[in-house]
Design a protein around this motif. Structure first.
Motif, PDB file in Angstrom:
ATOM      1  N   MET A  84      22.092  54.535 -48.733  1.00 47.30           N
ATOM      2  CA  MET A  84      22.474  54.572 -50.135  1.00 47.30           C
ATOM      3  C   MET A  84      23.311  53.354 -50.517  1.00 47.30           C
ATOM      4  O   MET A  84      24.182  52.923 -49.756  1.00 47.30           O
ATOM      5  CB  MET A  84      23.260  55.851 -50.438  1.00 47.30           C
ATOM      6  CG  MET A  84      22.493  57.132 -50.174  1.00 47.30           C
ATOM      7  SD  MET A  84      20.892  57.210 -51.024  1.00 47.30           S
ATOM      8  CE  MET A  84      21.437  57.230 -52.754  1.00 47.30           C
ATOM      9  N   GLY A  85      23.060  52.833 -51.704  1.00 58.67           N
ATOM     10  CA  GLY A  85      23.839  51.702 -52.192  1.00 58.67           C
ATOM     11  C   GLY A  85      25.291  52.048 -52.429  1.00 58.67           C
ATOM     12  O   GLY A  85      26.148  51.161 -52.482  1.00 58.67           O
ATOM     13  N   THR A  86      25.584  53.328 -52.573  1.00 55.42           N
ATOM     14  CA  THR A  86      26.963  53.783 -52.774  1.00 55.42           C
ATOM     15  C   THR A  86      27.682  54.032 -51.458  1.00 55.42           C
ATOM     16  O   THR A  86      28.850  54.422 -51.467  1.00 55.42           O
ATOM     17  CB  THR A  86      26.979  55.073 -53.612  1.00 55.42           C
ATOM     18  OG1 THR A  86      26.070  56.021 -53.035  1.00 55.42           O
ATOM     19  CG2 THR A  86      26.566  54.800 -55.052  1.00 55.42           C
ATOM     20  N   ALA A  87      27.015  53.817 -50.341  1.00 52.99           N
ATOM     21  CA  ALA A  87      27.667  53.970 -49.034  1.00 52.99           C
ATOM     22  C   ALA A  87      28.715  52.874 -48.848  1.00 52.99           C
ATOM     23  O   ALA A  87      28.642  51.820 -49.492  1.00 52.99           O
ATOM     24  CB  ALA A  87      26.630  53.891 -47.922  1.00 52.99           C
ATOM     25  N   PRO A  88      29.703  53.091 -47.979  1.00 56.79           N
ATOM     26  CA  PRO A  88      30.700  52.050 -47.714  1.00 56.79           C
ATOM     27  C   PRO A  88      30.062  50.766 -47.191  1.00 56.79           C
ATOM     28  O   PRO A  88      29.014  50.823 -46.524  1.00 56.79           O
ATOM     29  CB  PRO A  88      31.594  52.690 -46.635  1.00 56.79           C
ATOM     30  CG  PRO A  88      31.390  54.163 -46.785  1.00 56.79           C
ATOM     31  CD  PRO A  88      29.968  54.329 -47.235  1.00 56.79           C
ATOM     32  N   ASP A  89      30.671  49.643 -47.502  1.00 53.01           N
ATOM     33  CA  ASP A  89      30.143  48.356 -47.035  1.00 53.01           C
ATOM     34  C   ASP A  89      29.931  48.359 -45.527  1.00 53.01           C
ATOM     35  O   ASP A  89      28.925  47.838 -45.031  1.00 53.01           O
ATOM     36  CB  ASP A  89      31.113  47.222 -47.398  1.00 53.01           C
ATOM     37  CG  ASP A  89      31.093  46.889 -48.882  1.00 53.01           C
ATOM     38  OD1 ASP A  89      30.153  47.324 -49.583  1.00 53.01           O
ATOM     39  OD2 ASP A  89      32.023  46.198 -49.340  1.00 53.01           O
ATOM     40  N   LEU A 110      19.356  52.564 -54.654  1.00 57.42           N
ATOM     41  CA  LEU A 110      20.343  52.270 -55.688  1.00 57.42           C
ATOM     42  C   LEU A 110      20.627  53.450 -56.613  1.00 57.42           C
ATOM     43  O   LEU A 110      21.236  53.274 -57.677  1.00 57.42           O
ATOM     44  CB  LEU A 110      19.882  51.072 -56.528  1.00 57.42           C
ATOM     45  CG  LEU A 110      19.676  49.765 -55.757  1.00 57.42           C
ATOM     46  CD1 LEU A 110      19.210  48.664 -56.707  1.00 57.42           C
ATOM     47  CD2 LEU A 110      20.938  49.338 -55.024  1.00 57.42           C
ATOM     48  N   LEU A 111      20.239  54.643 -56.213  1.00 60.32           N
ATOM     49  CA  LEU A 111      20.506  55.830 -57.018  1.00 60.32           C
ATOM     50  C   LEU A 111      21.990  55.955 -57.316  1.00 60.32           C
ATOM     51  O   LEU A 111      22.832  55.941 -56.426  1.00 60.32           O
ATOM     52  CB  LEU A 111      20.028  57.075 -56.257  1.00 60.32           C
ATOM     53  CG  LEU A 111      20.181  58.419 -56.950  1.00 60.32           C
ATOM     54  CD1 LEU A 111      19.314  58.470 -58.209  1.00 60.32           C
ATOM     55  CD2 LEU A 111      19.778  59.542 -56.000  1.00 60.32           C
ATOM     56  N   ASN A 112      22.320  56.025 -58.621  1.00 61.15           N
ATOM     57  CA  ASN A 112      23.704  56.207 -59.083  1.00 61.15           C
ATOM     58  C   ASN A 112      24.631  55.050 -58.705  1.00 61.15           C
ATOM     59  O   ASN A 112      25.852  55.209 -58.615  1.00 61.15           O
ATOM     60  CB  ASN A 112      24.280  57.518 -58.541  1.00 61.15           C
ATOM     61  CG  ASN A 112      25.213  58.180 -59.540  1.00 61.15           C
ATOM     62  OD1 ASN A 112      24.979  58.126 -60.751  1.00 61.15           O
ATOM     63  ND2 ASN A 112      26.273  58.807 -59.063  1.00 61.15           N
ATOM     64  N   VAL A 131      15.082  50.780 -56.598  1.00 63.99           N
ATOM     65  CA  VAL A 131      15.516  51.343 -57.872  1.00 63.99           C
ATOM     66  C   VAL A 131      14.914  52.742 -57.956  1.00 63.99           C
ATOM     67  O   VAL A 131      13.690  52.897 -57.910  1.00 63.99           O
ATOM     68  CB  VAL A 131      15.035  50.481 -59.056  1.00 63.99           C
ATOM     69  CG1 VAL A 131      15.604  51.021 -60.364  1.00 63.99           C
ATOM     70  CG2 VAL A 131      15.447  49.029 -58.857  1.00 63.99           C
ATOM     71  N   HIS A 132      15.761  53.750 -58.106  1.00 58.80           N
ATOM     72  CA  HIS A 132      15.325  55.123 -57.874  1.00 58.80           C
ATOM     73  C   HIS A 132      15.778  56.058 -58.996  1.00 58.80           C
ATOM     74  O   HIS A 132      16.967  56.202 -59.249  1.00 58.80           O
ATOM     75  CB  HIS A 132      15.920  55.588 -56.532  1.00 58.80           C
ATOM     76  CG  HIS A 132      15.533  56.961 -56.122  1.00 58.80           C
ATOM     77  ND1 HIS A 132      16.174  57.646 -55.116  1.00 58.80           N
ATOM     78  CD2 HIS A 132      14.581  57.809 -56.586  1.00 58.80           C
ATOM     79  CE1 HIS A 132      15.629  58.836 -54.975  1.00 58.80           C
ATOM     80  NE2 HIS A 132      14.661  58.964 -55.865  1.00 58.80           N
ATOM     81  N   VAL A 133      14.816  56.676 -59.670  1.00 58.91           N
ATOM     82  CA  VAL A 133      15.113  57.751 -60.612  1.00 58.91           C
ATOM     83  C   VAL A 133      14.998  59.053 -59.829  1.00 58.91           C
ATOM     84  O   VAL A 133      13.950  59.354 -59.255  1.00 58.91           O
ATOM     85  CB  VAL A 133      14.128  57.763 -61.799  1.00 58.91           C
ATOM     86  CG1 VAL A 133      14.430  58.941 -62.719  1.00 58.91           C
ATOM     87  CG2 VAL A 133      14.216  56.450 -62.566  1.00 58.91           C
ATOM     88  N   SER A 134      16.071  59.823 -59.770  1.00 64.87           N
ATOM     89  CA  SER A 134      16.107  60.999 -58.905  1.00 64.87           C
ATOM     90  C   SER A 134      15.168  62.105 -59.372  1.00 64.87           C
ATOM     91  O   SER A 134      14.796  62.182 -60.546  1.00 64.87           O
ATOM     92  CB  SER A 134      17.531  61.553 -58.822  1.00 64.87           C
ATOM     93  OG  SER A 134      17.860  62.249 -60.017  1.00 64.87           O
ATOM     94  N   LYS A 135      14.808  62.967 -58.427  1.00 64.62           N
ATOM     95  CA  LYS A 135      13.958  64.124 -58.735  1.00 64.62           C
ATOM     96  C   LYS A 135      14.633  65.026 -59.768  1.00 64.62           C
ATOM     97  O   LYS A 135      13.988  65.531 -60.695  1.00 64.62           O
ATOM     98  CB  LYS A 135      13.672  64.905 -57.448  1.00 64.62           C
ATOM     99  CG  LYS A 135      12.811  66.136 -57.647  1.00 64.62           C
ATOM    100  CD  LYS A 135      11.400  65.779 -58.108  1.00 64.62           C
ATOM    101  CE  LYS A 135      10.621  65.093 -57.011  1.00 64.62           C
ATOM    102  NZ  LYS A 135       9.195  64.852 -57.416  1.00 64.62           N
ATOM    103  N   ASP A 136      15.939  65.236 -59.621  1.00 64.79           N
ATOM    104  CA  ASP A 136      16.650  66.098 -60.563  1.00 64.79           C
ATOM    105  C   ASP A 136      16.644  65.515 -61.971  1.00 64.79           C
ATOM    106  O   ASP A 136      16.494  66.237 -62.961  1.00 64.79           O
ATOM    107  CB  ASP A 136      18.095  66.325 -60.098  1.00 64.79           C
ATOM    108  CG  ASP A 136      18.164  67.188 -58.847  1.00 64.79           C
ATOM    109  OD1 ASP A 136      17.223  67.974 -58.613  1.00 64.79           O
ATOM    110  OD2 ASP A 136      19.151  67.075 -58.106  1.00 64.79           O
ATOM    111  N   GLU A 137      16.804  64.183 -62.077  1.00 65.37           N
ATOM    112  CA  GLU A 137      16.753  63.533 -63.384  1.00 65.37           C
ATOM    113  C   GLU A 137      15.360  63.667 -64.000  1.00 65.37           C
ATOM    114  O   GLU A 137      15.223  63.920 -65.199  1.00 65.37           O
ATOM    115  CB  GLU A 137      17.137  62.059 -63.257  1.00 65.37           C
ATOM    116  CG  GLU A 137      18.616  61.831 -63.009  1.00 65.37           C
ATOM    117  CD  GLU A 137      18.921  60.375 -62.718  1.00 65.37           C
ATOM    118  OE1 GLU A 137      19.927  59.866 -63.251  1.00 65.37           O
ATOM    119  OE2 GLU A 137      18.176  59.742 -61.956  1.00 65.37           O
TER     120      GLU A 137
END
Length: 210
Positions: A84-89, A110-112, A131-137
């Motif tokens: 995940m792009g939001t994971a720590p460096d 890059l989700l969120n 670039v990811h549009v989530s299933k929930d979205e």
């Protein structure tokens, strides 16, 4: 452009069966997050055994424990694994190090992820940005535009981009830029004629149909 077949919400046997039907028209086979969560690394191993000549993607969506998870995926037969792009460096760096050591690839989901962060991650030459549009979205009707990237990245041909999230033949043709990888799930797996759907997508991806 590569066509990546996303396989989720099914059994391993069902995933292999649908992939076999369209094998001629796809490049990468994704063992989806739900398959991995339900069946573990066996799903990755069996997919690689079934398709040794295909690039196998393990959609782990790693957030932590990066070395362990990525080594596990690659040893099971994955050629690409996702973080995940939001994971720590430090986690993303660990994924890249493991991939380099084992001669594999990293896809960064890059989700969120905020735009500033996306720009920073684009500096990582070794990674493929997804670039990811989530299933929930998608299912809630709150989906954003498919290619949700800063304009500077869209115009940079050096940035390798994958796109996922309800892609169809029509929406793929309408993207502002051609991605390196088009991740297709239900547009193939739930099509009345999966082979015809995959063939149409592959023809466009190869530049033979505009």
């Amino acid at each position: 452009m590569k066509i990546q077949l996303a396989l989720d919400r099914m059994t391993i046997d069902e995933a292999i069966e649908i992939a076999r039907k369209v094998e001629e028209h796809i490049d990468w086979v994704e063992v989806g997050t739900s398959l991995i969560k339900e069946f573990g690394m066996e799903s990755v191993r069996l997919m690689k055994e079934a398709f040794p000549g295909k690039t196998i993607v393990a959609d782990m969506k790693t957030m932590d424990n990066a070395v362990y998870e990525f080594e596990m995926c690659y040893k099971a037969g994955a050629d690409v694994a996702t973080v995940m792009g939001t994971a720590p460096d430090v986690s993303i760096e660990a994924c890249l190090q493991v991939a380099a050591k084992m001669k594999k690839l990293v896809m960064i989901d890059l989700l969120n992820t905020k735009d500033e962060r996306k720009v920073g991650l684009a500096q990582l030459d070794e990674a493929l940005l997804c670039v990811h549009v989530s299933k929930d979205e998608q299912e809630s009707g709150q989906a954003k535009r498919l290619l949700d990237l800063p304009e500077s990245l869209l115009q940079n041909e050096q940035v390798r981009i994958a796109v996922a999230g309800g892609l169809t033949f029509e929406t793929l043709r309408g993207l502002e830029a051609r991605p390196s990888v088009a991740i297709i799930g239900s547009a193939i797996t739930k099509a009345t004629d999966p082979i015809k759907a995959a063939a149409q997508l592959k023809k466009y991806a190869s530049g033979k149909e505009e």
